[in-house]
Design a protein around this motif. Structure first.
Motif: not given
Length: 231
Positions: A140-159
């Motif tokens: 293991x020499x590090x990490x590889x990540x794949x990320x999606x912006x779910x800010x709006x989804x979380x805000x909707x869940x909060x509402x």
């Protein structure tokens, strides 16, 4: 530097550009530099066409690669991120969670989880990401990540959750009201329930006076009776 996919692992191995052989590994067939260059460009084109942000970090948590989507998500350019510590986009309250996740990468685990980051403009963004160990020659020499912006989804869940709280509150008040509480007692209970549900220290309920000329407090939570009477 050659890039290989082996099963579900992304493996990066250093390559001797003069003879096309991997250093420190088994011998490979030679191939022209322009073919290797086309392969690298092809990989870059694939990653840059993704709508999700892709990135890699070394064991010191410094960025070693970000794709175009990651630049858009964070607000930072490739040149601004490469070589910088990942903490540049991680708020203080997420540092412990990041450390725990990084430790799991070192143990070879793959995880999917939500993590908040800070955009270059200071706004807060919630990412849902899958992060895997990055291997080189089996280590293991590090990490590889794949990320999606779910800010709006979380805000909707909060509402949605807030609306559910309000509905539950109204249902509770109706049940208590129809159970025989007097009007004044029901309103006082309503003020208390609203304050408890939404974490308010103070809560007043106003209704019009009989002549409709003004509003008056008919129930209160958090204020003394003397204070309410003076109002």
């Amino acid at each position: 530097m050659g890039v290989q996919f082996t099963g579900a692992e992304l493996t990066i191995k250093p390559t001797d550009r003069q003879n096309g052989k991997e250093t420190g590994g088994p011998k490979q067939n030679s191939r022209p530099d322009n073919e290797a260059g086309r392969s690298v460009q092809f990989m870059k084109d694939i990653l840059d066409s993704m709508t999700e942000g892709a990135y890699t970090c070394d064991l010191e948590r410094n960025f070693t690669y970000v794709n175009e989507a990651a630049e858009k998500i964070t607000g930072y350019s490739n040149a601004e991120l490469i070589g910088r510590h990942i903490s540049v986009v991680i708020p203080d309250d997420q540092q412990e969670k990041l450390s725990e996740m990084m430790a799991r990468r070192n143990e070879g685990h793959v995880d999917r989880y939500d993590l908040d980051i800070v955009h270059k403009d200071g706004s807060r963004i919630t990412l849902n990401q899958t992060v895997s160990p990055l291997y080189q020659d089996g280590a293991v020499v590090g990490i590889v990540g794949v990320a999606a912006d779910v800010t709006r989804r979380r805000e909707l869940q909060t509402r949605v959750e807030q609306q559910k709280q309000r509905l539950d509150l109204l249902r509770s008040i109706i049940e208590k009201s129809v159970s025989g509480l007097a009007r004044g007692k029901a309103l006082k209970t309503l003020a208390h329930e609203v304050a408890e549900t939404f974490g308010y220290d103070l809560c007043n309920i106003f209704l019009p006076t009989p002549d409709g000329a003004k509003l008056q407090i008919v129930a209160s939570h958090g204020f003394s009776d003397e204070f309410v009477e003076r109002l």
